[in-house]
Design a protein around this motif. Structure first.
Motif, PDB file in Angstrom:
ATOM      1  N   PRO A  86     106.293  -0.060 -39.838  1.00  0.00           N
ATOM      2  CA  PRO A  86     106.875  -0.134 -41.187  1.00  0.00           C
ATOM      3  C   PRO A  86     105.967  -0.765 -42.239  1.00  0.00           C
ATOM      4  CG  PRO A  86     108.533  -0.663 -39.565  1.00  0.00           C
ATOM      5  CD  PRO A  86     107.231  -0.554 -38.809  1.00  0.00           C
ATOM      6  N   LYS A  87     105.232  -1.807 -41.852  1.00  0.00           N
ATOM      7  CA  LYS A  87     104.339  -2.461 -42.808  1.00  0.00           C
ATOM      8  C   LYS A  87     103.272  -1.495 -43.297  1.00  0.00           C
ATOM      9  CE  LYS A  87     100.994  -6.249 -43.220  1.00  0.00           C
ATOM     10  NZ  LYS A  87     100.330  -7.376 -42.512  1.00  0.00           N
ATOM     11  N   ASN A  88     102.627  -0.796 -42.365  1.00  0.00           N
ATOM     12  CA  ASN A  88     101.558   0.130 -42.743  1.00  0.00           C
ATOM     13  C   ASN A  88     102.096   1.382 -43.422  1.00  0.00           C
ATOM     14  OD1 ASN A  88      99.432  -1.493 -41.881  1.00  0.00           O
ATOM     15  ND2 ASN A  88      99.498  -0.698 -39.796  1.00  0.00           N
ATOM     16  N   PHE A  89     103.304   1.801 -43.045  1.00  0.00           N
ATOM     17  CA  PHE A  89     103.912   2.952 -43.719  1.00  0.00           C
ATOM     18  C   PHE A  89     104.166   2.610 -45.186  1.00  0.00           C
ATOM     19  CE2 PHE A  89     106.690   6.410 -44.740  1.00  0.00           C
ATOM     20  CZ  PHE A  89     106.450   7.396 -43.796  1.00  0.00           C
ATOM     21  N   LYS A  90     104.617   1.394 -45.444  1.00  0.00           N
ATOM     22  CA  LYS A  90     104.838   0.947 -46.818  1.00  0.00           C
ATOM     23  C   LYS A  90     103.519   0.889 -47.582  1.00  0.00           C
ATOM     24  CE  LYS A  90     107.254  -0.741 -50.247  1.00  0.00           C
ATOM     25  NZ  LYS A  90     108.194   0.111 -50.997  1.00  0.00           N
ATOM     26  N   ILE A  91     102.469   0.412 -46.931  1.00  0.00           N
ATOM     27  CA  ILE A  91     101.142   0.377 -47.563  1.00  0.00           C
ATOM     28  C   ILE A  91     100.718   1.795 -47.945  1.00  0.00           C
ATOM     29  CG2 ILE A  91      98.677  -0.018 -47.114  1.00  0.00           C
ATOM     30  CD1 ILE A  91      99.543  -2.459 -45.430  1.00  0.00           C
ATOM     31  N   MET A  92     100.914   2.739 -47.015  1.00  0.00           N
ATOM     32  CA  MET A  92     100.580   4.139 -47.286  1.00  0.00           C
ATOM     33  C   MET A  92     101.375   4.668 -48.478  1.00  0.00           C
ATOM     34  SD  MET A  92     101.425   7.544 -45.063  1.00  0.00           S
ATOM     35  CE  MET A  92     103.136   7.456 -45.644  1.00  0.00           C
ATOM     36  N   THR A  93     102.680   4.385 -48.504  1.00  0.00           N
ATOM     37  CA  THR A  93     103.536   4.848 -49.598  1.00  0.00           C
ATOM     38  C   THR A  93     103.057   4.294 -50.934  1.00  0.00           C
ATOM     39  OG1 THR A  93     105.456   4.996 -48.130  1.00  0.00           O
ATOM     40  CG2 THR A  93     105.897   4.875 -50.485  1.00  0.00           C
ATOM     41  N   LYS A 109     104.275  11.735 -41.987  1.00  0.00           N
ATOM     42  CA  LYS A 109     103.582  10.736 -41.174  1.00  0.00           C
ATOM     43  C   LYS A 109     104.560  10.156 -40.167  1.00  0.00           C
ATOM     44  CE  LYS A 109      99.619   8.102 -41.223  1.00  0.00           C
ATOM     45  NZ  LYS A 109      98.236   8.544 -41.395  1.00  0.00           N
ATOM     46  N   HIS A 110     104.106   9.976 -38.933  1.00  0.00           N
ATOM     47  CA  HIS A 110     104.948   9.388 -37.895  1.00  0.00           C
ATOM     48  C   HIS A 110     105.210   7.912 -38.184  1.00  0.00           C
ATOM     49  CE1 HIS A 110     105.336  12.376 -34.562  1.00  0.00           C
ATOM     50  NE2 HIS A 110     104.384  12.962 -35.262  1.00  0.00           N
ATOM     51  N   LEU A 111     106.450   7.515 -37.955  1.00  0.00           N
ATOM     52  CA  LEU A 111     106.870   6.128 -38.168  1.00  0.00           C
ATOM     53  C   LEU A 111     107.409   5.547 -36.872  1.00  0.00           C
ATOM     54  CD1 LEU A 111     107.693   3.722 -40.086  1.00  0.00           C
ATOM     55  CD2 LEU A 111     109.870   4.919 -40.400  1.00  0.00           C
ATOM     56  N   THR A 112     106.989   4.327 -36.558  1.00  0.00           N
ATOM     57  CA  THR A 112     107.498   3.617 -35.385  1.00  0.00           C
ATOM     58  C   THR A 112     107.936   2.214 -35.787  1.00  0.00           C
ATOM     59  OG1 THR A 112     106.983   2.800 -33.164  1.00  0.00           O
ATOM     60  CG2 THR A 112     105.192   2.776 -34.750  1.00  0.00           C
ATOM     61  N   TYR A 113     108.818   1.642 -34.993  1.00  0.00           N
ATOM     62  CA  TYR A 113     109.198   0.254 -35.234  1.00  0.00           C
ATOM     63  C   TYR A 113     108.161  -0.696 -34.647  1.00  0.00           C
ATOM     64  CZ  TYR A 113     111.091   1.088 -30.543  1.00  0.00           C
ATOM     65  OH  TYR A 113     111.242   1.457 -29.229  1.00  0.00           O
ATOM     66  N   SER A 114     107.344  -0.196 -33.677  1.00  0.00           N
ATOM     67  CA  SER A 114     106.296  -1.019 -33.074  1.00  0.00           C
ATOM     68  C   SER A 114     105.255  -0.128 -32.403  1.00  0.00           C
ATOM     69  CB  SER A 114     106.876  -1.982 -32.035  1.00  0.00           C
ATOM     70  OG  SER A 114     105.841  -2.637 -31.318  1.00  0.00           O
ATOM     71  N   ASN A 115     103.996  -0.356 -32.714  1.00  0.00           N
ATOM     72  CA  ASN A 115     102.920   0.411 -32.076  1.00  0.00           C
ATOM     73  C   ASN A 115     102.753   0.063 -30.597  1.00  0.00           C
ATOM     74  OD1 ASN A 115     101.544  -0.070 -35.170  1.00  0.00           O
ATOM     75  ND2 ASN A 115     101.671   2.017 -34.372  1.00  0.00           N
TER      76      ASN A 115
END
Length: 335
Positions: free
Chosen positions: A241-248, A222-228
């Motif tokens: 990062p917040k949503n990536f953590k939620i996904m994890t 999954k692509h990760l960014t510091y800001s959309n």
């Protein structure tokens, strides 16, 4: 499940931002952080147009794909710095390759996996060179039909055993619309190629990777960014990062729900067995010497001594003592 944080070009050509994204990947629970290694002059002609998703509507000046990629290009020395930084942060490092000359970096860094991006999955010359590296390979299937995947897979598997190849079901649209994700392709690929299969997910949804795992995926990219809101082609189709953590967290939760491939009795169930399973009890009062058979007993809770399936015990049995109605049957009751 192997979780890969795909950085792509979300570092915008900045080592500082690239390191920041490695930090984000680590704190978000990713197992791997992945960068793209390309040399713009070996990737595109100078007047190539950008893909529609790469075009910023507010940008009046028509920027070529070459100019955009040149801005974001990381050198070999840059990537070696990032590799060492990832090691210091205790997160695994991975690269996707877009030309044969870039493979020389593998003499200077120790990567367990090589990633083949969707745009290069019909570049047979590159596939052969990658296969010759004898490393594990992750292969994205975006923009490919089944015949194309079979042809490319055949090239790789001539040099690498199937158990060292992972196919990633991928839809190369940014972001991918939900109706196009087609997760059933994961089990299809697994059955056809008899190898591990994962998902390279370009949706903005944090739950789809969990559904993919329930459908036999073993890798999530999954692509990760510091800001959309950052400037660049991939930030909008990436997770912050917040949503990536939620996904994890959702992935780790679904892993617990799916459990293992074994049927077992849990600790709690073992306790409950004695309360909700039945054993044999006497139907009436019986005196010493009475012949006992199945007509003399019934099944009731709680579980005690003689259980269903043990009926053979009643064959030609005489009581050696008096018993009462609803008393549990015990082997010690018989002569």
């Amino acid at each position: 499940t192997m979780i890969i944080a795909e950085i792509g070009v979300n570092h915008n050509g900045s080592i500082y931002k690239a390191k920041k994204l490695i930090d984000c990947a680590k704190s978000s629970g990713a197992d791997f952080v992945k960068f793209q290694y390309y040399k713009t002059d070996e990737l595109t002609v100078k007047d190539a147009s950008k893909a529609p998703y790469q075009v910023r509507k507010k940008n009046k000046k028509a920027e070529s794909q070459y100019d955009m990629l040149k801005k974001y290009e990381l050198s070999e020395s840059d990537l070696i710095i990032l590799y060492k930084y990832a090691l210091s942060k205790k997160i695994n490092f991975m690269l996707s390759f877009f030309s044969e000359s870039c493979l020389s970096i593998l003499k200077k860094i120790n990567c367990e996996y090589i990633k083949i991006p969707s745009g290069e999955n019909d570049n047979y010359s590159l596939l052969k060179k990658i296969a010759n590296q004898k490393k594990k390979v992750i292969f994205s299937t975006g923009m490919s039909n089944l015949d194309q995947i079979k042809k490319s897979f055949k090239v790789i598997s001539k040099k690498i055993s199937k158990n060292r190849i992972i196919l990633l079901h991928c839809i190369s649209s940014y972001p991918t619309h939900i109706e196009n994700i087609n997760l059933n392709s994961i089990s299809l690929l697994k059955n056809i190629f008899n190898t591990k299969v994962g998902l390279s997910d370009h949706t903005s949804d944090t739950s789809i990777p969990s559904y993919a795992i329930a459908n036999q995926a073993t890798v999530i990219e999954k692509h990760l960014t510091y800001s959309n809101k950052a400037s660049g082609p991939d930030h909008k189709s990436s997770l912050n990062p917040k949503n990536f953590k939620i996904m994890t967290n959702k992935i780790r939760h679904i892993e617990k729900l799916l459990g293992s491939n074994n049927i077992f009795i849990s600790k709690e169930e073992k306790i409950n067995i004695n309360y909700v399973r039945k054993s044999y009890y006497y139907k009436n009062n019986y005196k010493l010497g009475t012949k006992i058979n199945l007509d003399s007993v019934k099944l009731l809770r709680p579980r005690k001594f003689i259980n269903p399936g043990d009926e053979i015990i009643f064959k030609n049995k005489l009581l050696k003592r008096n018993v009462k109605k609803n008393q549990p049957v015990d082997i010690k009751d018989f002569k």
